[in-house]
Design an enzyme around this catalytic site. Structure first.
Site, short mmCIF file in Angstrom:
data_model
loop_
_atom_site.label_atom_id
_atom_site.label_comp_id
_atom_site.label_asym_id
_atom_site.label_seq_id
_atom_site.Cartn_x
_atom_site.Cartn_y
_atom_site.Cartn_z
N TYR A 153 0.84 -1.21 0.00
CA TYR A 153 0.00 0.00 0.00
C TYR A 153 0.87 1.26 0.00
O TYR A 153 0.64 2.20 -0.76
CB TYR A 153 -0.90 -0.05 1.24
CG TYR A 153 -1.93 1.05 1.33
CD1 TYR A 153 -3.08 1.03 0.56
CD2 TYR A 153 -1.76 2.12 2.22
CE1 TYR A 153 -4.03 2.03 0.65
CE2 TYR A 153 -2.70 3.13 2.33
CZ TYR A 153 -3.84 3.08 1.55
OH TYR A 153 -4.79 4.07 1.65
N LYS A 157 1.06 4.20 -2.78
CA LYS A 157 0.68 5.59 -2.47
C LYS A 157 1.86 6.55 -2.61
O LYS A 157 1.67 7.74 -2.93
CB LYS A 157 0.07 5.67 -1.07
CG LYS A 157 -1.26 4.92 -0.94
CD LYS A 157 -2.34 5.48 -1.84
CE LYS A 157 -3.69 4.84 -1.63
NZ LYS A 157 -4.72 5.39 -2.54
#
Ligand code: NAI
Length: 247
Positions: A153, A157
């Protein structure tokens, strides 16, 4: 009305922050193109606003380039233009690195990172034609700050922040007023964070100066600012919406 008659695509609009943004953008006069993979929840979205006549739902998977191409063509045929793209769709598949499967790495990168690439690449030609547009990408505080169990993640990001900066430079060449910014939410009350154990929520909230989780509408209002002409001289920025978590 801050988005009067603007055609605004929002991905991941069936839930959480994307849903709040779809409702807010419609209130502000936009024609909202609400896209998501969750067909049933997308349909429910129209029942949650008095401005349902300005919400147009499309089942769209940000990882499916054929689906994206066909949908964007349909949108342009119907509305004649695209003013705003909010790349909001995202998922988590958390695990410590030693336990993270290749499948979970790939899935998160495919949706959170490549999905943003896919959508932006499909929409850009139409923004270039009108020399104007605003793209809002959704990053996260963890891209700056790191977080245990989120290798996939955080990589996705942080990549979104990188792409935002490249595109802010690349799309504005030859005087085009195409702006690209990112929002980095902190800890927001949505279905994504519902699965976080209460003990962890408490430990994070203690570190937030404003001492609470954020509401989806508090992020949606920053999307609105970046989507609208009120932010006409802002590009390449990452705006934190995190109650002060990262200072
Ligand atoms: P959510 O889980 O409530 O909503 C995400 C939406 O994305 C869902 O409706 C889901 O169906 C959709 N989606 C997933 N895969 C998709 C795909 N392949 N194509 C199209 N749509 C897809 O999550 P939330 O919290 O509203 O998250 C919105 C964005 O904000 C995400 O990018 C998330 O990573 C980011 N974010 C959320 C934070 C939070 O605390 N909730 C913190 C930081 C960032």
């Amino acid at each position: 009305m801050r988005l009067k008659d603007k055609v605004c695509i929002i991905t991941g609009a069936a839930s959480g922050i994307g849903k709040a943004a779809a409702i807010l953008f419609a209130e502000e006069g936009a024609n909202v193109i609400a896209c998501d993979v969750q067909k049933e929840n997308l349909e429910k979205l129209k029942n949650e606003t008095v401005n349902s006549d300005r919400i147009f739902t499309y089942v769209l998977d940000v990882t499916n380039r054929t689906n994206i191409k066909e949908t964007i063509e349909k949108i342009v045929e119907k509305f004649g233009k695209i003013d705003v793209l909010v790349n909001n769709a995202g998922i988590t598949r958390d695990a410590l690195l030693l336990k993270m499967s290749e499948e979970d790495w790939d899935k998160v990168i495919e949706i959170n990172l490549k999905g943003v690439f896919n959508m932006t690449q499909a929409v850009l030609p139409y923004m270039l034609k009108q020399n104007k547009g605003s793209i809002v990408n959704t990053s996260s505080v963890v891209a700056i700050y790191g977080n245990i169990g989120q290798t996939n993640y955080v990589a996705s990001k942080a990549g979104v922040i990188g792409m935002t900066k490249v595109w802010a430079k690349e799309f504005a060449r030859k005087g085009a007023q195409i702006r690209v910014n990112a929002v980095a939410p902190g800890f927001i009350k949505t279905p994504m964070t519902e699965k976080v154990p209460e003990k962890i929520i408490q430990s994070v909230v203690e570190k937030i100066p404003l001492n609470r989780m954020g509401e989806p509408e508090e992020v949606a209002r920053v999307y609105l600012f970046l989507a609208s002409d009120e932010s006409s001289y802002i590009t390449g920025q990452v705006i934190g919406v995190d109650g002060g978590l990262v200072i």
